[in-house]
Design an enzyme around this catalytic site. Structure first.
Site, PDB file in Angstrom:
ATOM      1  N   GLU A 147       0.834  -1.202   0.000  1.00 18.70           N
ATOM      2  CA  GLU A 147       0.000   0.000   0.000  1.00 18.70           C
ATOM      3  C   GLU A 147       0.873   1.259   0.000  1.00 18.70           C
ATOM      4  O   GLU A 147       1.829   1.364   0.759  1.00 18.70           O
ATOM      5  CB  GLU A 147      -0.905  -0.011   1.225  1.00 18.70           C
ATOM      6  CG  GLU A 147      -1.863   1.173   1.297  1.00 18.70           C
ATOM      7  CD  GLU A 147      -2.703   1.181   2.563  1.00 18.70           C
ATOM      8  OE1 GLU A 147      -3.759   1.849   2.567  1.00 18.70           O
ATOM      9  OE2 GLU A 147      -2.316   0.514   3.548  1.00 18.70           O
ATOM     10  N   LYS A 222      -9.739   2.353  -2.381  1.00 14.01           N
ATOM     11  CA  LYS A 222      -9.923   1.719  -1.074  1.00 14.01           C
ATOM     12  C   LYS A 222     -11.333   1.940  -0.540  1.00 14.01           C
ATOM     13  O   LYS A 222     -11.793   3.071  -0.412  1.00 14.01           O
ATOM     14  CB  LYS A 222      -8.874   2.295  -0.120  1.00 14.01           C
ATOM     15  CG  LYS A 222      -8.799   1.675   1.259  1.00 14.01           C
ATOM     16  CD  LYS A 222      -7.585   2.246   1.985  1.00 14.01           C
ATOM     17  CE  LYS A 222      -7.402   1.703   3.378  1.00 14.01           C
ATOM     18  NZ  LYS A 222      -6.163   2.186   4.015  1.00 14.01           N
ATOM     19  N   CYS A 259      -5.805  -2.848   2.305  1.00 14.07           N
ATOM     20  CA  CYS A 259      -5.527  -2.677   3.729  1.00 14.07           C
ATOM     21  C   CYS A 259      -6.728  -2.911   4.645  1.00 14.07           C
ATOM     22  O   CYS A 259      -7.134  -4.041   4.859  1.00 14.07           O
ATOM     23  CB  CYS A 259      -4.911  -1.297   3.969  1.00 14.07           C
ATOM     24  SG  CYS A 259      -4.057  -1.185   5.586  1.00 14.07           S
TER      25      CYS A 259
END
Length: 416
Positions: A147, A222, A259
């Site tokens: 990330e 995300k 994540c």
């Protein structure tokens, strides 16, 4: 390791000379839990413990892959952990094996955060070049970076100067990786801090999917943004707006669960419903917050959704120039904590690779027979036995303002 490299702690958190924990991020001086166990147990006991911790793939322990000498030489020269394993599937009568070679990279930053930003980014490019070359030389088909790989994970600070690292989807990080994609016929997943120049210069936490011809296949932003501890990411970007896309590549159907999305089971589910065969989880997470969860969540997702999961975490401790706090009562500090690496790959049959180092850069390579995905769907029938209509009805009611939980109370519970 010198004595000065250790700090001493006891179970109650107080100093105790008998128990020493390395400050360098290793585990009692070892790169990983797996290497510590291997050094501490007899071969027979280690084999049995590995079976329990890592599972079996088609009834056997994972086999290692013999890697090309030039790739191993790059690992030795540039001091990065280099491991490779093979996931098998049962032989089928009507389908040939569908084997894809996947690579994942974990790394620390290359220069202190006080260095000019352009120098920091250039140094990361330079640092990653031999690791990416090793992946290409080894025949990796799909490669994923961690990330926000092109910058320090500065989102703890809430300082806006770090926004200068943001770049458009076709920016310099993509251009840097496109050359490798073309050179090695390799799909590359590049998680960046995106600047959306067409929509008011808005920032997003984005994974760019680069095709094996160097073309940009698409992007995913995300879905879930943390607001816990020092993870002050919503100061910079908000929840993504790209849904749960699956990218059909030359090598298979892939998706990216960035994540914090790994903490949300429905996020994993959605990628599976859209047909993903491999889901990458590029992350940046620290030991105090999440390390006990790290070996569990991705493996659970691989089992529940009958796909492979590749978990990537950065390494090292990144120290920032200005101390910060995060409203959690802790004194001001200048670092996020230790990013513990430990990148690994999980299969739908509950088998799992050992982890990469907890404190060193690393490249993990894995051959995956994607036929295993359907074989596990047939074996367990999770899709067939799921009750999506029942879940859908519950969620539809839950989203309404007048929702009432389905709780049946014992009528004697409140009786005098």
């Amino acid at each position: 390791m010198d004595k000065k490299d250790y700090q001493t702690v006891a179970a109650n958190g107080k100093a105790e000379p008998e128990k020493e924990i390395p400050k360098d991020g290793s585990i009692c001086g070892f790169d990983s839990l797996h290497s510590l166990l291997q050094a501490s147990l007899s071969p027979q006991n280690f084999q049995e413990v590995s079976r329990l911790l890592l599972g079996l793939n088609c009834g056997r322990a994972l086999e290692t892959i013999t890697l090309p000498e030039p790739a191993k030489a790059l690992s030795s020269k540039h001091d990065f952990d280099f491991q490779a394993f093979s996931f098998q599937a049962e032989k089928e009568s009507l389908r040939e094996p569908h084997i894809v070679r996947v690579g994942i990279i974990q790394n620390s930053i290359a220069l202190p955060t006080t260095t000019p930003l352009l120098d920091q980014k250039s140094a990361i490019f330079q640092k990653l070049t031999p690791i990416i070359e090793a992946a290409g030389i080894s025949g990796v088909n799909v490669l994923c970076l961690q990330e926000a790989w092109m910058m320090p994970f500065a989102f703890c600070t809430r300082e806006k100067k770090w926004c200068e690292f943001a770049e458009p989807v076709d920016g310099e990080s993509t251009q840097f990786l496109q050359d490798f994609a073309r050179k090695y016929n390799m799909v590359i997943i590049s998680p960046i801090l995106e600047r959306d120049v067409k929509h008011g210069e808005t920032l997003w936490n984005t994974a760019v999917i680069i095709g094996n011809h160097g073309n940009v296949i698409g992007k995913h932003r995300k879905n879930h943004i943390p607001r816990v501890g020092d993870f002050n990411e919503s100061t910079y970007y908000m929840e993504g707006n790209t849904g749960h896309p699956v990218f059909e590549t030359a090598y298979g159907k892939i998706a990216v669960n960035i994540c914090y999305g790994r903490h949300h089971p429905l996020n994993w589910l959605a990628f599976g419903l859209n047909g993903a065969e491999i889901v990458f989880n590029p992350s940046a997470t620290v030991g105090e917050l999440s390390e006990p969860m790290w070996p569990i969540e991705a493996r659970n997702a691989a089992i529940a959704n009958s796909y492979f999961v590749c978990s990537i975490n950065r390494v090292g401790t990144e120290i920032f120039p200005n101390p910060f706090t995060s409203g959690d009562g802790k004194p001001q500090h200048s670092d996020f904590g230790h990013f513990y690496g430990s990148s690994h790959i999980s299969a739908p049959d509950a088998s799992c690779t050992p982890s990469l180092s907890r404190h060193k850069d690393g490249l993990m390579i894995s051959d995956m027979d994607l036929n295993l995905c359907r074989q596990l769907k047939d074996k367990w029938g999770f899709r067939m036995t799921a009750r999506y209509e029942m879940y859908s009805d519950l969620l539809a009611h839950y989203l309404k303002p007048d929702f009432e939980p389905q709780v049946l109370s014992d009528p004697l519970l409140h009786k005098n």
